[in-house]
Design a protein around this motif. Sequence first.
Motif, PDB file in Angstrom:
ATOM      1  N   UNK A   1      12.754   9.819  -9.649  1.00 14.89           N
ATOM      2  CA  UNK A   1      11.689   9.194 -10.435  1.00 14.89           C
ATOM      3  C   UNK A   1      10.324   9.733 -10.101  1.00 14.89           C
ATOM      4  N   UNK A   2      10.235  10.636  -9.100  1.00 19.64           N
ATOM      5  CA  UNK A   2       8.950  11.195  -8.698  1.00 19.64           C
ATOM      6  C   UNK A   2       9.090  12.703  -8.549  1.00 19.64           C
ATOM      7  N   UNK A   3       8.030  13.440  -8.931  1.00 18.91           N
ATOM      8  CA  UNK A   3       7.996  14.893  -8.749  1.00 18.91           C
ATOM      9  C   UNK A   3       6.666  15.252  -8.126  1.00 18.91           C
ATOM     10  N   UNK A   4       6.671  15.567  -6.826  1.00 19.35           N
ATOM     11  CA  UNK A   4       5.421  15.804  -6.105  1.00 19.35           C
ATOM     12  C   UNK A   4       5.073  17.279  -5.960  1.00 19.35           C
ATOM     13  N   UNK A   5       5.949  18.184  -6.457  1.00 13.82           N
ATOM     14  CA  UNK A   5       5.629  19.607  -6.359  1.00 13.82           C
ATOM     15  C   UNK A   5       4.940  20.102  -7.611  1.00 13.82           C
ATOM     16  N   UNK A   6       4.620  19.218  -8.528  1.00 14.64           N
ATOM     17  CA  UNK A   6       4.016  19.612  -9.796  1.00 14.64           C
ATOM     18  C   UNK A   6       2.639  20.221  -9.597  1.00 14.64           C
ATOM     19  N   UNK A   7       1.881  19.667  -8.684  1.00 17.25           N
ATOM     20  CA  UNK A   7       0.477  20.055  -8.557  1.00 17.25           C
ATOM     21  C   UNK A   7       0.317  21.515  -8.167  1.00 17.25           C
ATOM     22  N   UNK A   8       1.127  21.966  -7.218  1.00 19.26           N
ATOM     23  CA  UNK A   8       0.930  23.323  -6.726  1.00 19.26           C
ATOM     24  C   UNK A   8       1.650  24.349  -7.593  1.00 19.26           C
ATOM     25  N   UNK A   9       2.879  24.043  -8.028  1.00 20.76           N
ATOM     26  CA  UNK A   9       3.643  25.038  -8.772  1.00 20.76           C
ATOM     27  C   UNK A   9       3.095  25.231 -10.180  1.00 20.76           C
ATOM     28  N   UNK A  10       2.673  24.125 -10.820  1.00 23.56           N
ATOM     29  CA  UNK A  10       2.292  24.219 -12.221  1.00 23.56           C
ATOM     30  C   UNK A  10       0.879  23.706 -12.474  1.00 23.56           C
ATOM     31  N   UNK A  11       0.156  23.494 -11.380  1.00 28.16           N
ATOM     32  CA  UNK A  11      -1.183  22.938 -11.524  1.00 28.16           C
ATOM     33  C   UNK A  11      -2.091  23.822 -12.354  1.00 28.16           C
ATOM     34  N   UNK A  12      -2.038  25.146 -12.124  1.00 29.46           N
ATOM     35  CA  UNK A  12      -2.918  26.032 -12.873  1.00 29.46           C
ATOM     36  C   UNK A  12      -2.569  26.030 -14.354  1.00 29.46           C
ATOM     37  N   UNK A  13      -1.271  26.064 -14.674  1.00 27.36           N
ATOM     38  CA  UNK A  13      -0.900  26.111 -16.073  1.00 27.36           C
ATOM     39  C   UNK A  13      -1.303  24.835 -16.794  1.00 27.36           C
ATOM     40  N   UNK A  14      -1.351  23.688 -16.024  1.00 28.73           N
ATOM     41  CA  UNK A  14      -1.700  22.422 -16.630  1.00 28.73           C
ATOM     42  C   UNK A  14      -3.187  22.131 -16.542  1.00 28.73           C
TER      43      UNK A  14
ATOM     44  N   UNK B   1       0.840  -1.208   0.000  1.00 26.66           N
ATOM     45  CA  UNK B   1       0.000   0.000   0.000  1.00 26.66           C
ATOM     46  C   UNK B   1       0.873   1.256   0.000  1.00 26.66           C
ATOM     47  N   UNK B   2       1.877   1.296   0.870  1.00 29.46           N
ATOM     48  CA  UNK B   2       2.759   2.462   0.924  1.00 29.46           C
ATOM     49  C   UNK B   2       3.544   2.616  -0.374  1.00 29.46           C
ATOM     50  N   UNK B   3       3.933   1.493  -0.978  1.00 26.90           N
ATOM     51  CA  UNK B   3       4.655   1.570  -2.249  1.00 26.90           C
ATOM     52  C   UNK B   3       3.780   2.171  -3.340  1.00 26.90           C
ATOM     53  N   UNK B   4       2.460   1.974  -3.265  1.00 30.52           N
ATOM     54  CA  UNK B   4       1.548   2.559  -4.246  1.00 30.52           C
ATOM     55  C   UNK B   4       1.283   4.031  -3.951  1.00 30.52           C
ATOM     56  N   UNK B   5       1.165   4.385  -2.671  1.00 31.35           N
ATOM     57  CA  UNK B   5       0.875   5.772  -2.297  1.00 31.35           C
ATOM     58  C   UNK B   5       2.004   6.732  -2.637  1.00 31.35           C
ATOM     59  N   UNK B   6       3.209   6.204  -2.843  1.00 35.26           N
ATOM     60  CA  UNK B   6       4.351   7.074  -3.093  1.00 35.26           C
ATOM     61  C   UNK B   6       4.189   7.870  -4.382  1.00 35.26           C
ATOM     62  N   UNK B   7       3.304   7.427  -5.274  1.00 32.48           N
ATOM     63  CA  UNK B   7       3.079   8.158  -6.521  1.00 32.48           C
ATOM     64  C   UNK B   7       2.213   9.402  -6.300  1.00 32.48           C
ATOM     65  N   UNK B   8       1.436   9.390  -5.236  1.00 33.81           N
ATOM     66  CA  UNK B   8       0.522  10.507  -4.993  1.00 33.81           C
ATOM     67  C   UNK B   8       0.983  11.417  -3.860  1.00 33.81           C
ATOM     68  N   UNK B   9       1.744  10.874  -2.945  1.00 35.34           N
ATOM     69  CA  UNK B   9       2.158  11.639  -1.773  1.00 35.34           C
ATOM     70  C   UNK B   9       3.673  11.578  -1.620  1.00 35.34           C
ATOM     71  N   UNK B  10       4.238  12.598  -1.020  1.00 34.83           N
ATOM     72  CA  UNK B  10       5.675  12.643  -0.853  1.00 34.83           C
ATOM     73  C   UNK B  10       6.155  11.489   0.017  1.00 34.83           C
ATOM     74  N   UNK B  11       7.140  10.714  -0.447  1.00 37.05           N
ATOM     75  CA  UNK B  11       7.579   9.533   0.300  1.00 37.05           C
ATOM     76  C   UNK B  11       8.183   9.864   1.655  1.00 37.05           C
TER      77      UNK B  11
END
Length: 600
Positions: free
Chosen positions: A310-323, A183-193
């Motif tokens: 292999x993961x970038x978790x700051x995408x949502x806030x920094x570039x979320x509006x542009x995307x 479960x934790x290995x799957x959550x790492x894609x959505x939340x900061x490890x």
Amino acid sequence: MGGSPVAAVQDASDDADARVVVLVAGSPVDSASDSLPPPPVAATPAAEAKQEPVPVLGPEEPKQEAEAAAAAAGVQAMAVTVVRDVETGLNASTSDRDGDGAGDKPSWFTPKRLLVMFCIINMLNYVDRGAIASNGVNGTRKSCSGGTCTSGSGIQGDFDLNNLEDGSLSSAFMVGLLVSSLIFASLVKRYNPFRLIGVGLLVWTIATAGCGVSFDFWSITICRMFVGVGEASFISLAAPFIDDNAPVAQKTAWLGMFYMCIPTGIALGYVYGGLVGKYLNWRAAFWGESILMVPFVILGFVIKPLNLKGFAHNTRKEYGQMLNPEVQDQINNNNGTKHVLPDGIEDLSGRVPQKLSLSSFCHGLMTEIGRFSKDMKELLQEKVFVIVVLGYISYNFVIGAYSYWGPKAGQEIYNMGSADLMFGGITIVCGIVGTLAGGFILDKIGSTIPNAFKLLSGATFVGAIFCFGAFCFKSLYGFIPSFAVGELSVFATQAPVNFVCLHAVKPRLRPLAMAVSTVSIHIFGDVPSSPLVGLLQDKINNWRATALILTSILFAAVVFWFIGIFVPSVDRFNEESEHGLERSNLRPLLDENDEPRTSD
């Protein structure tokens, strides 16, 4: 607006939070600091007077079409650059404007201190495992003989547990550990490890304290299950962090230091549990563990978190509006040109926060299950990973049975007066020295996957020969040195086997690889080995023969790892990022050098 139809402007208003602004031809621009087209505002007469109409002539239509095509290509190129900058970092360390992601790293938080912190946490995890197995904490059952009854001691005595119930405490821990690892290995894609490790440590701390206030068998069983849940996040994610931040020439040595804490922690747990249980109370042992872990729980939430490679978790806030598709449409409508973003960007745009609803939750759950299935399929197609885990299962099958039945077998075969002390001492010394030696040797000969397989197969073969020969000796004085050399060689595999697990798969699959490895070696290794060895002993009633049959299974690990030498392998550590974009000029996430990274 004259000049190039697409221009990139970097906002200099905040050096700590660098932003990328995409300006599209035909869009009104008030200043270079506007990150997005502003909402429509009534134009003043002065502004209208300053605006000069741009004449559009028929013969220039082909030129306008060319400019529009160039604008679309420019947006695509800029979008790719944005994602690459998000992953590699606009600064020397990854940043997150709102504090959820990693910001400017504290000057004291260096790779070596990260290693020390993780080693202490790992040792505390295994101190807990050793403590609950110690006589001071586990205790003895209530018993009556000759008209005299004893009240018992420890967990068994207080809750009047039989051996089956006592053994179930270990099984409950394993259930929580094995299920939660995936479960934790799957959550790492959505939340900061890094934050997930903090959450896991918080659960572990509360659960261990709960063991100290448990009042019956079921309450302590549930608490032990949650102790396993808390440990799962750390086991799955700590090794990839160490691998990311270790110096290139010392990667396996650092992994060796980390895994050296396993035998050390268990040994300290035996001593700690025995002393606390004797002089205080078995409940105090769990409270002490919980208190010792509290500072690391706080650090897990206070330190600005790191990102795994292999993961970038700051995408949502920094570039979320542009995307965001709505904002994209707004940009498109400004010049009447539709810009098509790459597939990786379209995937990121789906991450923009949406309103919560039952349907969106179900959709998200199904999406996560689909991604997990896809990742599992991709992971199991990695032949090198499958081979190394098959050998690891065989190895752990033997080591698990040794740890459970070794003292009893030694006592029966050689009439040892203190079999627990003898086997415990050999395991501690050989575990520490062997684990560290394996890491340093692999670094010396070159940290490559084929070299790791050579070391794995060679060390395990030598260890199997000496352990097998040890049980053939009639004398205790022949058994001890032979068994010590065998264990020293066998423990040298710890760092190389985890190096292969981390480097044989793509960076984004490393947490899942560690979770699958952990689950596999327990479910198919040490969990069934102890009862199967007990069943074999009941059938043949000869501990020497049972020990020799068990030790021979180490040769199966030798065969698997020897085959691994000849399987084509690629070190995938630098292969790709989460969105399939090349990660160039990547440095450790924690770096004592403060020079900023450059991106192509």
